[in-house]
Design a protein around this motif. Structure first.
Motif, mmCIF file in Angstrom:
data_model
loop_
_atom_site.group_PDB
_atom_site.id
_atom_site.type_symbol
_atom_site.label_atom_id
_atom_site.label_comp_id
_atom_site.label_asym_id
_atom_site.label_seq_id
_atom_site.Cartn_x
_atom_site.Cartn_y
_atom_site.Cartn_z
ATOM 1 N N MET A 1 -5.620 16.907 -16.026
ATOM 2 C CA MET A 1 -5.670 15.491 -15.744
ATOM 3 C C MET A 1 -5.433 15.286 -14.245
ATOM 4 S SD MET A 1 -3.340 12.357 -17.239
ATOM 5 C CE MET A 1 -4.313 12.088 -18.684
ATOM 6 N N ASN A 2 -6.259 14.460 -13.633
ATOM 7 C CA ASN A 2 -6.107 14.122 -12.214
ATOM 8 C C ASN A 2 -5.546 12.712 -12.101
ATOM 9 O OD1 ASN A 2 -7.171 16.528 -11.144
ATOM 10 N ND2 ASN A 2 -9.235 15.813 -11.595
ATOM 11 N N ILE A 3 -4.406 12.596 -11.428
ATOM 12 C CA ILE A 3 -3.688 11.326 -11.328
ATOM 13 C C ILE A 3 -3.544 10.959 -9.855
ATOM 14 C CG2 ILE A 3 -1.524 10.141 -11.873
ATOM 15 C CD1 ILE A 3 -1.183 12.546 -13.987
ATOM 16 N N ALA A 22 5.115 10.707 -8.962
ATOM 17 C CA ALA A 22 4.160 11.819 -8.845
ATOM 18 C C ALA A 22 4.799 13.132 -9.271
ATOM 19 C CB ALA A 22 3.643 11.918 -7.413
ATOM 20 N N GLN A 23 6.041 13.329 -8.913
ATOM 21 C CA GLN A 23 6.736 14.551 -9.300
ATOM 22 C C GLN A 23 6.831 14.652 -10.820
ATOM 23 O OE1 GLN A 23 10.737 14.926 -7.808
ATOM 24 N NE2 GLN A 23 10.725 17.140 -8.070
ATOM 25 N N GLY A 24 7.132 13.540 -11.477
ATOM 26 C CA GLY A 24 7.203 13.534 -12.933
ATOM 27 C C GLY A 24 5.850 13.790 -13.579
ATOM 28 N N PHE A 25 4.809 13.147 -13.070
ATOM 29 C CA PHE A 25 3.467 13.327 -13.620
ATOM 30 C C PHE A 25 2.882 14.701 -13.308
ATOM 31 C CE2 PHE A 25 3.141 8.712 -14.315
ATOM 32 C CZ PHE A 25 2.496 8.707 -15.538
ATOM 33 N N SER A 26 3.399 15.376 -12.294
ATOM 34 C CA SER A 26 2.863 16.700 -11.939
ATOM 35 C C SER A 26 3.079 17.712 -13.057
ATOM 36 C CB SER A 26 3.480 17.199 -10.637
ATOM 37 O OG SER A 26 4.851 17.483 -10.821
ATOM 38 N N GLY A 29 -0.333 17.266 -15.010
ATOM 39 C CA GLY A 29 -1.609 17.348 -14.311
ATOM 40 C C GLY A 29 -1.432 17.318 -12.809
ATOM 41 N N ASP A 30 -2.563 17.294 -12.126
ATOM 42 C CA ASP A 30 -2.554 17.189 -10.669
ATOM 43 C C ASP A 30 -2.302 15.740 -10.296
ATOM 44 O OD1 ASP A 30 -3.170 19.904 -10.294
ATOM 45 O OD2 ASP A 30 -5.300 19.505 -10.528
ATOM 46 N N CYS A 31 -1.262 15.508 -9.525
ATOM 47 C CA CYS A 31 -0.894 14.142 -9.159
ATOM 48 C C CYS A 31 -0.677 14.062 -7.658
ATOM 49 C CB CYS A 31 0.375 13.719 -9.905
ATOM 50 S SG CYS A 31 0.763 11.978 -9.685
ATOM 51 N N SER A 32 -1.285 13.048 -7.043
ATOM 52 C CA SER A 32 -1.105 12.863 -5.603
ATOM 53 C C SER A 32 -0.813 11.399 -5.307
ATOM 54 C CB SER A 32 -2.345 13.328 -4.843
ATOM 55 O OG SER A 32 -3.492 12.633 -5.284
ATOM 56 N N GLY A 46 -13.248 11.396 -9.727
ATOM 57 C CA GLY A 46 -12.666 12.480 -10.502
ATOM 58 C C GLY A 46 -11.247 12.260 -10.991
ATOM 59 N N ILE A 47 -10.703 11.043 -10.811
ATOM 60 C CA ILE A 47 -9.352 10.820 -11.319
ATOM 61 C C ILE A 47 -9.422 10.264 -12.743
ATOM 62 C CG2 ILE A 47 -8.300 10.505 -9.047
ATOM 63 C CD1 ILE A 47 -8.171 7.516 -9.633
ATOM 64 N N ASN A 48 -8.395 10.581 -13.518
ATOM 65 C CA ASN A 48 -8.317 10.111 -14.896
ATOM 66 C C ASN A 48 -7.320 8.970 -15.072
ATOM 67 O OD1 ASN A 48 -8.321 13.450 -15.106
ATOM 68 N ND2 ASN A 48 -9.984 12.393 -16.151
ATOM 69 N N LEU A 49 -6.336 8.912 -14.174
ATOM 70 C CA LEU A 49 -5.296 7.887 -14.267
ATOM 71 C C LEU A 49 -5.009 7.361 -12.872
ATOM 72 C CD1 LEU A 49 -3.071 6.353 -15.870
ATOM 73 C CD2 LEU A 49 -1.596 8.335 -15.478
#
Length: 94
Positions: A1-3, A22-26, A29-32, A46-49
Motif C-alpha cells: 500500500m502506498n500512503i 507516517a511512522q505508524g502507517f509505515s 505500507g510505504d508512507c511518506s 500510484g497512491i492508495n491512501l
C-alpha cells in the motif's frame, strides 16, 4: 500500500504529527509526508491512501490546504481511498 500524507504547518507542530502518523502507517505500507507547497501532481500517482493534515485557522483548514484541494482536477483522486472529516466548531472528528 502506498500512503501519502500532505500537510501544511506554520510552526512545525502539524509536520511532527504528520511524521508520527507516517511512522505508524509505515508498518502496513510505504508512507511518506509532503508539505503542500512542495506537492507536484505526479506525487499523487500510484497512491492508495491520501491523508491531508492542517492546523486550524478560524475553525477551518489553512488557505493553502483549501486552495490545493480546490485546485485538484475533477476525478483526480479516483481510486484513492479517502474519508471526509466533518468539522464542528472547536473540534474536528470523523
Amino acid at each position: 500500500m502506498n500512503i501519502l500524507i500532505v500537510y501544511d504547518s506554520q510552526f512545525g507542530n502539524t509536520k511532527l504529527v504528520a511524521e508520527a502518523i507516517a511512522q505508524g502507517f509505515s508498518k502496513i505500507g510505504d508512507c511518506s509526508t509532503l508539505h503542500v507547497d512542495k506537492l507536484q501532481p505526479a506525487d499523487l500517482k500510484g497512491i492508495n491512501l491520501l491523508i491531508v493534515g492542517s492546523p486550524t485557522q478560524g475553525f477551518s483548514a489553512t488557505a493553502r490546504i483549501k486552495n490545493w484541494l480546490d485546485s485538484l482536477p475533477r476525478n483526480s483522486l479516483s481510486g484513492i481511498h479517502r474519508k471526509k472529516v466533518k468539522e464542528k466548531r472547536g473540534h474536528i472528528g470523523c
